[in-house]
Write an enzyme that holds these catalytic residues in place. Structure first.
Site, PDB file in Angstrom:
ATOM      1  N   TRP A  52       0.863  -1.191   0.000  1.00 25.03           N
ATOM      2  CA  TRP A  52       0.000   0.000   0.000  1.00 25.03           C
ATOM      3  C   TRP A  52       0.896   1.236   0.000  1.00 25.03           C
ATOM      4  O   TRP A  52       2.061   1.154   0.410  1.00 25.03           O
ATOM      5  CB  TRP A  52      -0.939  -0.004   1.211  1.00 25.03           C
TER       6      TRP A  52
ATOM      7  N   GLU B 172       7.256   7.547  14.408  1.00 18.37           N
ATOM      8  CA  GLU B 172       7.508   6.946  13.098  1.00 18.37           C
ATOM      9  C   GLU B 172       8.453   7.822  12.267  1.00 18.37           C
ATOM     10  O   GLU B 172       9.306   7.319  11.541  1.00 18.37           O
ATOM     11  CB  GLU B 172       6.200   6.755  12.326  1.00 18.37           C
TER      12      GLU B 172
ATOM     13  N   GLU C  21       8.619   1.033   6.599  1.00 17.91           N
ATOM     14  CA  GLU C  21       8.350   1.930   7.729  1.00 17.91           C
ATOM     15  C   GLU C  21       8.180   3.384   7.275  1.00 17.91           C
ATOM     16  O   GLU C  21       7.417   4.136   7.864  1.00 17.91           O
ATOM     17  CB  GLU C  21       9.503   1.860   8.748  1.00 17.91           C
TER      18      GLU C  21
ATOM     19  N   HIS D 137       4.814   4.860   7.066  1.00 15.34           N
ATOM     20  CA  HIS D 137       3.990   5.050   8.265  1.00 15.34           C
ATOM     21  C   HIS D 137       3.915   6.517   8.675  1.00 15.34           C
ATOM     22  O   HIS D 137       2.835   7.073   8.862  1.00 15.34           O
ATOM     23  CB  HIS D 137       4.516   4.198   9.433  1.00 15.34           C
TER      24      HIS D 137
ATOM     25  N   GLU E 234       8.193  -3.393  17.828  1.00 11.70           N
ATOM     26  CA  GLU E 234       7.235  -3.641  16.744  1.00 11.70           C
ATOM     27  C   GLU E 234       5.896  -4.058  17.341  1.00 11.70           C
ATOM     28  O   GLU E 234       4.838  -3.632  16.882  1.00 11.70           O
ATOM     29  CB  GLU E 234       7.744  -4.727  15.791  1.00 11.70           C
TER      30      GLU E 234
ATOM     31  N   THR F 263       4.299  -0.919  19.003  1.00  5.89           N
ATOM     32  CA  THR F 263       3.696   0.021  18.047  1.00  5.89           C
ATOM     33  C   THR F 263       2.451  -0.604  17.411  1.00  5.89           C
ATOM     34  O   THR F 263       1.476   0.089  17.150  1.00  5.89           O
ATOM     35  CB  THR F 263       4.690   0.463  16.940  1.00  5.89           C
TER      36      THR F 263
ATOM     37  N   ASP G 153       1.406  -3.932   9.214  1.00  2.00           N
ATOM     38  CA  ASP G 153       2.838  -3.910   8.852  1.00  2.00           C
ATOM     39  C   ASP G 153       3.686  -4.241  10.076  1.00  2.00           C
ATOM     40  O   ASP G 153       4.613  -5.056  10.011  1.00  2.00           O
ATOM     41  CB  ASP G 153       3.272  -2.505   8.382  1.00  2.00           C
ATOM     42  N   GLU G 154       3.365  -3.587  11.189  1.00  5.06           N
ATOM     43  CA  GLU G 154       4.153  -3.806  12.411  1.00  5.06           C
ATOM     44  C   GLU G 154       4.094  -5.282  12.808  1.00  5.06           C
ATOM     45  O   GLU G 154       5.074  -5.832  13.307  1.00  5.06           O
ATOM     46  CB  GLU G 154       3.663  -2.927  13.577  1.00  5.06           C
TER      47      GLU G 154
ATOM     48  N   HIS H  37       6.605  -7.207  10.818  1.00  4.60           N
ATOM     49  CA  HIS H  37       7.958  -6.899  11.298  1.00  4.60           C
ATOM     50  C   HIS H  37       8.231  -7.602  12.629  1.00  4.60           C
ATOM     51  O   HIS H  37       9.309  -8.150  12.845  1.00  4.60           O
ATOM     52  CB  HIS H  37       8.135  -5.386  11.481  1.00  4.60           C
TER      53      HIS H  37
HETATM   54 FE   LIG Z   1       7.531  -1.295  12.609  1.00  3.32          FE
HETATM   55 FE   LIG Z   2       6.088   1.828  11.967  1.00  2.40          FE
END
Ligand SMILES: [Fe+2]
Ligand SMILES: [Fe+2]
Length: 327
Positions: free
Chosen positions: A28, A71, A109, A112, A162, A165, A194-195, A198
């Site tokens: 995205w 971020e 990242e 973000h 990660e 967040t 996403d986090e 990760h």
């Molecule tokens: Fe992250």
């Molecule tokens: Fe992030």
């Protein structure tokens, strides 16, 4: 064994984790969520965004700003991951799996802070200059975890962060949905997803370090978490409030977005994921650390009750980010 050797041995393993990052084609982008300024409908889209953003209360707004600034300090985090020998990107465009991971992770990242910052700008709800000043201060002030060039500690830290967040973004999203801003909800839950990828990668990597070098890994884990894990945006400043990070953290705690209970739950999750209690054959010092680690989540759970009282008594603070309103 030297850490650097362990990291070199793990190159093949890290290569297998690279698919946890998405290709650019399937990723995205911030623009996917926000008004298309090249379209004739831009004005209506911006107005709709601003109308929905009116429903966001001040406490949620402050946490959203704090998360955004965190971020935006990404340059500090990439620099930090590039320091330990064996981990660092030797040329800046190296095809070593560690370097591929760190650059790919950074590239994900980077979206973000971008998407959250653009949302905040378009929302008209925050003093954007003060937010930007805070980001510039934070990057200038830097990020020191007292972890030296220790790669093991670095992976403990990123696995923890990660997940932290992920929790924080997901909670902001959930609350935004409840207040009537489904767009912000979608942005935050997308970032949280996403986090989560990760987090999975960093947990697997530290899990392999535990297999390769168990006693040193447990000692690194103990050193990182037995004192409270330092937050990445600890050195943020808006140029006015000398305790800005503490005040932001307090608002997040009060709004139940990121609390001492979440902190304890993350520790508990990591100790179970890595099966710390079940490790055998550790050297004496590491075995003592193992014992300490197993009691840690409980210790924080108990502290959480006492902390609730502290929070209830804490005075309100003014935030420049929201035009000096008090919360
Ligand atoms: Fe992250
Ligand atoms: Fe992030």
């Amino acid at each position: 064994m030297m850490q650097e050797e362990v990291l070199i041995n793990l190159e093949g393993f890290v290569e297998k984790q690279l698919p946890l990052l998405k290709s650019v084609e399937e990723s995205w982008q911030p623009g996917d969520f926000l008004p298309d300024m090249a379209s004739d409908r831009w004005q209506g889209e911006v107005e709709a965004l601003r109308a929905r953003a009116k429903s966001i209360p001040d406490d949620l707004l402050v946490v959203l700003v704090g998360n955004t600034v965190t971020e935006e300090a990404l340059p500090s985090y990439q620099t930090w991951l590039n320091r330990p020998p064996g981990l660092k990107d030797e040329t800046g465009a190296s095809v070593n799996p560690w370097a591929l991971w760190t650059r790919g992770w950074t590239a994900e990242e980077n979206r973000h802070g971008e998407v959250l910052g653009r949302y905040l700008y378009l929302s008209g709800r925050v003093d954007m200059r003060s937010v930007e000043v805070t980001t510039q201060h934070l990057i200038r002030n830097g990020f020191d975890l007292k972890s030296g060039n220790d790669a093991y500690k670095a992976f403990v830290y990123v696995a923890f962060q990660e997940r932290a967040t992920k929790v924080s973004h997901a909670n902001v999203g959930r609350l935004a949905e409840g207040y009537g801003d489904p767009l912000l909800a979608r942005i935050c839950s997308t970032v949280a997803a996403d986090e989560a990828r990760h987090e999975e990668a960093y947990k697997r990597i530290f899990g392999m370090i535990l297999v390769e070098d168990p006693s040193n890994a447990v000692l690194a884990l103990d050193e990182m978490v037995s004192q409270k894990v330092v937050m990445p945006a600890r050195l943020m400043s808006d140029g006015a409030d000398g305790d800005l990070f503490e005040h932001f953290a307090l608002v997040a705690q009060r709004a139940k977005i990121y609390t001492v209970r979440d902190y304890a739950a993350i520790l508990d999750h990591l100790m179970h994921y890595w099966n710390i209690a079940g490790l055998t054959g550790l050297e004496p010092e590491a075995a003592r650390a193992q014992e300490r680690l197993c009691g840690l989540a409980d210790h924080y759970q108990k502290r959480a009750d006492r902390f609730d009282e502290v929070i209830a008594r804490a005075p309100k603070e003014r935030f420049r980010w929201i035009f000096n309103r008090e919360i």
